[in-house]
Write an enzyme that holds these catalytic residues in place. Structure first.
Site, short mmCIF file in Angstrom:
data_model
loop_
_atom_site.label_atom_id
_atom_site.label_comp_id
_atom_site.label_asym_id
_atom_site.label_seq_id
_atom_site.Cartn_x
_atom_site.Cartn_y
_atom_site.Cartn_z
N CYS A 2 0.46 -1.17 -0.06
CA CYS A 2 -0.46 -0.44 0.17
C CYS A 2 0.90 1.07 -0.14
CB CYS A 2 -1.18 -0.15 1.32
SG CYS A 2 -2.19 -1.47 1.29
N GLY A 28 -0.52 0.13 -5.32
CA GLY A 28 -1.71 0.04 -4.92
C GLY A 28 -3.06 0.14 -5.54
N ASN A 101 0.32 0.23 5.40
CA ASN A 101 0.99 -0.44 4.67
C ASN A 101 2.03 -1.39 5.11
OD1 ASN A 101 2.57 -1.37 2.86
ND2 ASN A 101 4.65 -0.10 2.97
N GLY A 102 1.49 -2.44 4.96
CA GLY A 102 2.43 -3.96 5.59
C GLY A 102 1.33 -5.09 5.60
N TYR A 257 10.52 -4.71 -7.24
CA TYR A 257 9.41 -3.77 -8.51
C TYR A 257 8.52 -2.57 -7.88
CZ TYR A 257 5.22 -5.31 -10.05
OH TYR A 257 4.45 -5.27 -10.73
N THR A 303 9.47 -2.19 -15.29
CA THR A 303 9.95 -2.12 -14.07
C THR A 303 11.75 -2.14 -14.29
OG1 THR A 303 7.99 -2.79 -12.69
CG2 THR A 303 10.04 -2.21 -11.12
N ASP A 365 13.82 -9.25 -17.13
CA ASP A 365 12.32 -9.27 -16.08
C ASP A 365 12.91 -8.75 -15.40
OD1 ASP A 365 10.05 -8.45 -15.68
OD2 ASP A 365 8.70 -9.79 -15.57
N ASP A 366 12.44 -8.30 -14.74
CA ASP A 366 12.52 -7.65 -12.78
C ASP A 366 12.45 -8.86 -11.39
OD1 ASP A 366 9.87 -7.79 -11.12
OD2 ASP A 366 9.11 -6.09 -13.51
#
Length: 502
Positions: A2, A28, A101-102, A257, A303, A365-366
């Protein structure tokens, strides 16, 4: 994952909060919310959807006040429901709004204690509401008139003792100020900035420094692991550092990412870290594939571009943009459900045939998480006429669940879980697959920042820095959070809504 923002200003903050959330939309896409405070009281708007869709002009006009917090969300705990859009609110003590966030690893234990011992009611299954009620309870037992910095910091210290996992938090104590704090391991990011407004200082906290840049706030520093800030409505800043002996272990997947490349987290440039990832990956390719026949390096947008540029440079081959991205399709990794992620890949990317036709292509790709996107992209490359399709990941194999706030907790959904590199290569349909080494990734991110000696690398290594993650916990989490379980909950919710509608 988030995105958070909190601002205490001498001017209205509604537009600033909106702008900050917009530049953190990548963190998000499920829901967004803003709450502000003025002399008229609390003002709130939150709902499912992107920032631009949730907030119309009529909503913005109602978000009055010089103090406020905001949140963009995608679901890990709970589900994709508007009732779980943040910030959450409780009316005691004082009235507190909180965004988080978490993820809390002891969510079930805390839920039981809150309802049985603390006598608090929970309306959702979100661990953010649990965290809010823990903080509210601890502040309530200390409350004695106007909240003092000592009382606020005492409540945060109690949160650190009761809550385990990764969390960054912004909370607004109505009429008094904003509180911001970070878990003792510093797993989830949080940065502090300031802005001079003609002699008065505005303060801002956010998940990423890019939000400060856009609003012309000066980045002061990262909020330290276990640190709490209390910014009073008057503009007075207080800080307190926890005496916890936890190691500082920021999440390395932020650099791989999630974070924007123009952000600086824990004094580390995300952009520079990704450049070094490309250098390390090129070295790995040379070691494993010294007589390669790669004609062109093509990134998977967006990314991986930074890493892919360095790979091409160090291999001495051409770099080309082979995929055009529809920018109106969200990030497939954070879409709530495998079916939606699968449908989105072809709507999201289209191949430029000329860059693939009769060439041996290295796609960069990442990371590779579920493998669905990688498989479909390789198929697109072959359909565009590629002779051979090699695939390189700037991150090591994702073999283990992440329990600190990234939506990949079900081990059975990770393509590298229980598979060798050769088996993953076959599963995604590549002619050759090369992964970054973990020590190379750590070296890329850490570089010359001696203040950080280790990272949370749990999704790669299976080592969980909080020390409380057991096989039993992971088993329960997998049953609760895999795509099938999420789909069942969503179908049940839709059924309930249909009955109510009758």
């Amino acid at each position: 994952m988030c995105g958070l923002v909190g601002i205490v200003s001498s001017q209205p903050v509604n537009q600033a909060l909106y702008d900050a959330l917009t530049v953190m939309q990548h963190r998000g896409q499920d829901a967004a919310g803003i709450v502000t405070w003025s002399e008229d009281g609390l003002h709130s708007r939150k709902s499912n959807g992107l920032v631009r869709d949730v907030f119309q002009q009529r909503h913005m006009l109602r978000l009055a006040g010089n103090v406020g917090i905001g949140h963009v969300r995608y679901p890990t705990a709970g589900g994709a429901q508007s009732t779980e859009a943040q910030p959450f609110y409780v009316n005691s003590p004082y009235g507190i709004c909180l965004a988080h966030n978490g993820n809390l690893t002891n969510h079930d234990e805390l839920t039981d204690l809150l309802t049985r011992k603390d006598r608090r009611h929970l309306s959702t299954t979100s661990d953010s509401e649990v965290l809010l009620n823990v903080f509210a309870h601890e502040l309530h037992v200390r409350a004695n008139g106007r909240p003092t910095p000592e009382q606020v910091f005492g409540a945060v210290e109690a949160v650190h003792k009761r809550c385990r996992g990764g969390y960054a938090v912004v909370a607004m104590i109505l009429g008094f100020g904003i509180v911001a704090f970070r878990d003792p391991n510093g797993i989830r990011p949080l940065v502090l900035g300031c802005r001079d407004q003609g002699g008065e200082v505005d303060y801002m906290v956010a998940s990423e420094s890019v939000a400060l840049d856009v609003l012309q706030f000066e980045r002061m520093r990262d909020v330290q692991p276990g640190e709490a800030l209390y910014i009073e409505n008057s503009g007075t800043l207080h800080s307190h550092k926890s005496d916890s002996e936890a190691r500082h272990t920021p999440c390395i997947f932020e650099y791989v990412y999630f974070a924007r490349p123009d952000s600086i987290l824990d004094d580390i440039s995300v952009y520079k870290a990704r450049l070094r990832m490309g250098e390390e990956l090129a070295g790995k390719i040379v070691r494993e594939f010294p007589d390669h026949d790669i004609d062109v390096v093509i990134p998977i947008p967006d990314t991986s571009r930074t890493s892919a540029l360095q790979v091409a440079y160090h291999l001495g081959v051409k770099y080309r943009e082979g995929f055009i991205k529809n920018r109106y399709i969200g990030r497939t990794f954070i879409m709530p459900g495998q079916a939606e992620r699968t449908k989105s890949v072809r709507r999201k990317l289209n191949a430029i045939d000329l860059e693939f036709r009769r060439k041996n292509v290295l796609l960069v790709d990442d990371s590779i998480v579920r493998g669905t996107t990688s498989r479909q992209i390789i198929k697109l490359a072959r359909e565009a006429g590629a002779n051979k399709v090699y695939f390189a990941s700037a991150a090591p194999p994702v073999r283990c669940p992440n329990v600190y706030g990234i939506d990949m907790p079900a081990a059975s959904e990770l393509i590298a879980n229980g598979r060798s590199v050769e088996e993953v290569q076959e599963a995604i349909g590549a002619d050759r697959l090369i992964y970054q080494d973990l020590h190379g990734l750590i070296r890329s991110v850490r570089h010359d920042n001696s203040a950080i000696t280790e990272f949370d690398t749990s999704c790669f290594s299976g080592e969980y820095v909080t020390g409380d993650v057991t096989p039993e916990y992971l088993g329960v989490l997998e049953k609760r959070r895999n795509d099938a379980a999420k789909l069942a909950r969503e179908e049940k919710r839709q059924g309930v809504h249909a009955v109510v509608g009758l």
